[in-house]
Design a protein around this motif. Structure first.
Motif, PDB file in Angstrom:
ATOM      1  N   VAL A 110       0.844  -1.201   0.000  1.00  0.00           N
ATOM      2  CA  VAL A 110       0.000   0.000   0.000  1.00  0.00           C
ATOM      3  C   VAL A 110       0.872   1.242   0.000  1.00  0.00           C
ATOM      4  O   VAL A 110       0.634   2.190  -0.748  1.00  0.00           O
ATOM      5  N   ARG A 111       1.906   1.254   0.850  1.00  0.00           N
ATOM      6  CA  ARG A 111       2.800   2.406   0.929  1.00  0.00           C
ATOM      7  C   ARG A 111       3.493   2.641  -0.407  1.00  0.00           C
ATOM      8  O   ARG A 111       3.566   3.756  -0.903  1.00  0.00           O
ATOM      9  N   ASP A 112       4.032   1.582  -1.009  1.00  0.00           N
ATOM     10  CA  ASP A 112       4.742   1.720  -2.279  1.00  0.00           C
ATOM     11  C   ASP A 112       3.806   2.180  -3.394  1.00  0.00           C
ATOM     12  O   ASP A 112       4.160   3.048  -4.197  1.00  0.00           O
ATOM     13  N   ASP A 113       2.601   1.611  -3.444  1.00  0.00           N
ATOM     14  CA  ASP A 113       1.634   2.037  -4.465  1.00  0.00           C
ATOM     15  C   ASP A 113       1.205   3.486  -4.235  1.00  0.00           C
ATOM     16  O   ASP A 113       1.085   4.264  -5.186  1.00  0.00           O
ATOM     17  N   ALA A 114       0.970   3.857  -2.993  1.00  0.00           N
ATOM     18  CA  ALA A 114       0.528   5.214  -2.670  1.00  0.00           C
ATOM     19  C   ALA A 114       1.608   6.244  -2.980  1.00  0.00           C
ATOM     20  O   ALA A 114       1.299   7.377  -3.363  1.00  0.00           O
ATOM     21  N   ALA A 115       2.867   5.869  -2.823  1.00  0.00           N
ATOM     22  CA  ALA A 115       3.963   6.795  -3.093  1.00  0.00           C
ATOM     23  C   ALA A 115       3.961   7.274  -4.542  1.00  0.00           C
ATOM     24  O   ALA A 115       4.453   8.365  -4.837  1.00  0.00           O
ATOM     25  N   GLY A 116       3.367   6.492  -5.435  1.00  0.00           N
ATOM     26  CA  GLY A 116       3.272   6.881  -6.833  1.00  0.00           C
ATOM     27  C   GLY A 116       2.070   7.745  -7.160  1.00  0.00           C
ATOM     28  O   GLY A 116       1.881   8.131  -8.311  1.00  0.00           O
ATOM     29  N   LEU A 150      13.388  -1.664   4.566  1.00  0.00           N
ATOM     30  CA  LEU A 150      12.570  -1.144   5.660  1.00  0.00           C
ATOM     31  C   LEU A 150      11.322  -1.999   5.848  1.00  0.00           C
ATOM     32  O   LEU A 150      10.661  -2.373   4.876  1.00  0.00           O
ATOM     33  N   ALA A 151      11.012  -2.286   7.081  1.00  0.00           N
ATOM     34  CA  ALA A 151       9.743  -2.920   7.435  1.00  0.00           C
ATOM     35  C   ALA A 151       8.842  -1.816   7.969  1.00  0.00           C
ATOM     36  O   ALA A 151       9.316  -0.891   8.631  1.00  0.00           O
ATOM     37  N   TYR A 152       7.558  -1.902   7.678  1.00  0.00           N
ATOM     38  CA  TYR A 152       6.627  -0.853   8.093  1.00  0.00           C
ATOM     39  C   TYR A 152       5.604  -1.380   9.085  1.00  0.00           C
ATOM     40  O   TYR A 152       5.032  -2.444   8.892  1.00  0.00           O
ATOM     41  N   TYR A 153       5.365  -0.590  10.133  1.00  0.00           N
ATOM     42  CA  TYR A 153       4.316  -0.894  11.100  1.00  0.00           C
ATOM     43  C   TYR A 153       2.996  -0.268  10.688  1.00  0.00           C
ATOM     44  O   TYR A 153       1.946  -0.775  11.025  1.00  0.00           O
ATOM     45  N   ALA A 154       3.073   0.867   9.963  1.00  0.00           N
ATOM     46  CA  ALA A 154       1.836   1.567   9.597  1.00  0.00           C
ATOM     47  C   ALA A 154       2.102   2.542   8.457  1.00  0.00           C
ATOM     48  O   ALA A 154       3.230   2.991   8.254  1.00  0.00           O
ATOM     49  N   VAL A 155       1.031   2.868   7.747  1.00  0.00           N
ATOM     50  CA  VAL A 155       1.074   3.897   6.709  1.00  0.00           C
ATOM     51  C   VAL A 155      -0.236   4.666   6.767  1.00  0.00           C
ATOM     52  O   VAL A 155      -1.289   4.114   7.089  1.00  0.00           O
ATOM     53  N   SER A 156      -0.165   5.954   6.470  1.00  0.00           N
ATOM     54  CA  SER A 156      -1.341   6.816   6.451  1.00  0.00           C
ATOM     55  C   SER A 156      -1.494   7.403   5.053  1.00  0.00           C
ATOM     56  O   SER A 156      -0.508   7.836   4.450  1.00  0.00           O
ATOM     57  N   LEU A 157      -2.728   7.400   4.561  1.00  0.00           N
ATOM     58  CA  LEU A 157      -3.036   7.987   3.255  1.00  0.00           C
ATOM     59  C   LEU A 157      -4.148   9.007   3.432  1.00  0.00           C
ATOM     60  O   LEU A 157      -5.181   8.707   4.035  1.00  0.00           O
ATOM     61  N   LEU A 158      -3.952  10.195   2.889  1.00  0.00           N
ATOM     62  CA  LEU A 158      -4.965  11.246   2.894  1.00  0.00           C
ATOM     63  C   LEU A 158      -5.034  11.813   1.497  1.00  0.00           C
ATOM     64  O   LEU A 158      -4.003  12.155   0.908  1.00  0.00           O
ATOM     65  N   GLY A 159      -6.246  11.906   0.961  1.00  0.00           N
ATOM     66  CA  GLY A 159      -6.380  12.474  -0.369  1.00  0.00           C
ATOM     67  C   GLY A 159      -7.736  12.201  -0.972  1.00  0.00           C
ATOM     68  O   GLY A 159      -8.698  11.885  -0.252  1.00  0.00           O
ATOM     69  N   PRO A 160      -7.833  12.317  -2.290  1.00  0.00           N
ATOM     70  CA  PRO A 160      -9.105  12.086  -2.959  1.00  0.00           C
ATOM     71  C   PRO A 160      -9.663  10.703  -2.609  1.00  0.00           C
ATOM     72  O   PRO A 160      -8.955   9.696  -2.662  1.00  0.00           O
ATOM     73  N   ARG A 161     -10.915  10.686  -2.238  1.00  0.00           N
ATOM     74  CA  ARG A 161     -11.575   9.462  -1.775  1.00  0.00           C
ATOM     75  C   ARG A 161     -11.371   8.289  -2.735  1.00  0.00           C
ATOM     76  O   ARG A 161     -11.046   7.175  -2.308  1.00  0.00           O
ATOM     77  N   ALA A 162     -11.552   8.503  -4.007  1.00  0.00           N
ATOM     78  CA  ALA A 162     -11.459   7.394  -4.975  1.00  0.00           C
ATOM     79  C   ALA A 162     -10.068   6.769  -4.970  1.00  0.00           C
ATOM     80  O   ALA A 162      -9.935   5.546  -5.072  1.00  0.00           O
ATOM     81  N   VAL A 163      -9.038   7.572  -4.846  1.00  0.00           N
ATOM     82  CA  VAL A 163      -7.667   7.049  -4.857  1.00  0.00           C
ATOM     83  C   VAL A 163      -7.400   6.260  -3.582  1.00  0.00           C
ATOM     84  O   VAL A 163      -6.861   5.145  -3.618  1.00  0.00           O
ATOM     85  N   VAL A 164      -7.780   6.825  -2.431  1.00  0.00           N
ATOM     86  CA  VAL A 164      -7.566   6.146  -1.151  1.00  0.00           C
ATOM     87  C   VAL A 164      -8.338   4.827  -1.127  1.00  0.00           C
ATOM     88  O   VAL A 164      -7.798   3.790  -0.723  1.00  0.00           O
ATOM     89  N   GLU A 165      -9.576   4.835  -1.577  1.00  0.00           N
ATOM     90  CA  GLU A 165     -10.379   3.611  -1.562  1.00  0.00           C
ATOM     91  C   GLU A 165      -9.845   2.562  -2.537  1.00  0.00           C
ATOM     92  O   GLU A 165      -9.899   1.366  -2.252  1.00  0.00           O
ATOM     93  N   ARG A 166      -9.320   2.994  -3.660  1.00  0.00           N
ATOM     94  CA  ARG A 166      -8.739   2.032  -4.613  1.00  0.00           C
ATOM     95  C   ARG A 166      -7.552   1.298  -3.978  1.00  0.00           C
ATOM     96  O   ARG A 166      -7.366   0.099  -4.187  1.00  0.00           O
ATOM     97  N   LEU A 167      -6.781   1.988  -3.169  1.00  0.00           N
ATOM     98  CA  LEU A 167      -5.592   1.387  -2.561  1.00  0.00           C
ATOM     99  C   LEU A 167      -5.885   0.601  -1.279  1.00  0.00           C
ATOM    100  O   LEU A 167      -5.123  -0.294  -0.921  1.00  0.00           O
ATOM    101  N   THR A 168      -6.981   0.937  -0.592  1.00  0.00           N
ATOM    102  CA  THR A 168      -7.226   0.330   0.730  1.00  0.00           C
ATOM    103  C   THR A 168      -8.617  -0.259   0.904  1.00  0.00           C
ATOM    104  O   THR A 168      -8.922  -0.790   1.972  1.00  0.00           O
ATOM    105  N   GLY A 169      -9.458  -0.187  -0.100  1.00  0.00           N
ATOM    106  CA  GLY A 169     -10.872  -0.523   0.026  1.00  0.00           C
ATOM    107  C   GLY A 169     -11.216  -1.903   0.522  1.00  0.00           C
ATOM    108  O   GLY A 169     -12.281  -2.118   1.076  1.00  0.00           O
TER     109      GLY A 169
END
Length: 175
Positions: A110-116, A150-169
């Protein structure tokens, strides 16, 4: 992105961190819609946390990411309020925040996809952040570690609803 309001204009966003200038446009124009349910807002905020972590580490990760996002985009904070006893209460995020659970590998994806996605505000908590209580040691450890390691414990995404939901829905709520 502009969100219309009947309750006032939110403060302007601070300068976007390096690599995230794409979200500064909608964040600067973000207007409070405290009269709407969060599901009807065009922006969405989620925090995805490793569901296998102990509760204390989960709470720490969520709190740290919330502070980071609030600092980057102060427009998400609503106005302070006063209770019936005339006691003040600090403003909370008016856009809400959904906390989801996922295994570490999914958080990385999710983090790697969101970074793009230039429109997203992406903040993360690498595992090394919770191995020290000296911030400079965290930064030094981060600088010594390749991104792929790097290992991740958490990631936060804020932005347009459609983009956030596509990545985390499809991720479940943290329970």
């Amino acid at each position: 992105m502009t969100v219309r309001t009947t309750t006032g204009t939110a403060p302007a966003a601070q300068d976007a961190p390096a690599g995230q200038a794409g979200w500064a446009g909608w964040a600067a124009g973000l207007e409070r819609r405290t009269d709407l349910p969060t599901r009807r807002l065009p922006v969405k905020w989620v925090i995805v946390i490793d569901g296998d972590l102990p509760r204390g580490l989960q709470a720490n990760a969520a709190a740290c990411l919330a502070a980071s996002v609030g600092g980057a985009v102060p427009a998400i904070l609503g106005p302070s309020g006063t209770d019936a006893s005339d006691r003040a209460h600090a403003g909370l995020p008016w856009i809400g925040c959904t906390v989801l659970a996922a295994p570490g590998e999914t958080i990385r994806r999710v983090r790697d996809d969101a970074a793009g996605e230039a429109e997203l505000v992406v903040t993360d908590m690498a595992a090394i952040a919770q191995r020290t209580n000296v911030y400079d040691e965290y930064l030094a450890g981060l600088a010594r570690t390749a991104g792929a390691d790097l290992a991740y414990y958490a990631v936060s995404l804020l932005g347009p609803r459609a983009v956030v939901e596509r990545l985390t829905g499809r991720l479940p709520l943290l329970r």
